[in-house]
Design an enzyme around this catalytic site. Structure first.
Site, short mmCIF file in Angstrom:
data_model
loop_
_atom_site.label_atom_id
_atom_site.label_comp_id
_atom_site.label_asym_id
_atom_site.label_seq_id
_atom_site.Cartn_x
_atom_site.Cartn_y
_atom_site.Cartn_z
N ASN A 149 0.82 -1.21 0.00
CA ASN A 149 0.00 0.00 0.00
C ASN A 149 0.86 1.26 0.00
O ASN A 149 0.55 2.23 -0.70
CB ASN A 149 -0.97 -0.01 1.18
N HIS A 193 -8.47 -1.12 6.71
CA HIS A 193 -8.71 -2.43 7.31
C HIS A 193 -9.24 -3.38 6.23
O HIS A 193 -10.16 -3.01 5.48
CB HIS A 193 -9.70 -2.33 8.47
#
Ligand code: GRF
Length: 188
Positions: free
Chosen positions: A13, A103
């Site tokens: 990410n 998440h």
């Protein structure tokens, strides 16, 4: 606009976010912060010539130490991208409404302490869920309980397994996390 990335892991990410913001001159990634000296996330930062900072759990909890390096940057947003330590209350109060987390499930399902990475996906599969996804949310003092900013879903079938779920989630993260951060910075 200045943002910082916090990461503990491989940093796929972090890599995607860095790449995305290379094209947006309004947003500067001021630093990549990690509690793990060997986190892959730091290598992506070094490659992109972004400053890196490694700190211990103790330093994270000692506001004065870590804040010195953070406050110098005058940050607009702190992005947790696979950061595994709990953010202390005092830290949150210093950056009220400015810390967001990614998440890998559709919160409030499959969140909370110990729910990270493959643990989440195994729980999703065991529960025979028909869909899963990612949640981007503000951070408060409880794990995975802050206000939801955005969720993105993907369907599951009987043939899904840990590997396929991981791939589906990674794709959602790659597609939507950087643009969601960008949308937020546009509103700040
Ligand atoms: C991601 O799946 C993210 O949802 C979760 O931790 C994982 C980090 O992966 N919070 P990476 O280190 O960015 O590859």
């Amino acid at each position: 606009m200045k943002i910082a990335l916090f990461a503990s892991g491989t940093g796929s990410n972090v890599k995607n976010i860095i790449k995305h913001f290379e094209k947006n001159k309004n947003v500067e990634i001021a630093g990549v912060f990690s509690n793990k000296a060997n986190a892959g996330a730091l290598l992506h930062a070094i490659e992109a010539e972004i400053p890196t900072y490694v700190f211990s759990n103790q330093e994270l909890n000692d506001v004065n130490q870590l804040f010195k390096s953070i406050e110098n940057h005058d940050l607009d947003l702190i992005v947790l991208a696979g950061f595994l330590l709990k953010i202390p209350k005092l830290f949150i109060s210093k950056f009220e409404g400015k810390i967001i987390n990614l998440h890998p499930s559709l919160l409030p399902k499959f969140g909370g302490k110990g729910m990270y990475g493959a643990h989440v996906h195994r729980a999703v599969l065991s529960a025979n869920e028909l869909e899963t996804g990612i949640t981007i949310h503000y951070v408060n003092e409880n794990y995975d309980e802050g206000a939801v900013i955005k969720q993105f879903k993907t369907a599951l079938t009987e043939s899904d397994n840990l590997e396929s779920v991981q791939e589906k989630i990674k794709l959602l993260e790659k597609t939507y996390f950087p643009i969601t951060i960008e949308e937020l910075t546009n509103k700040l």
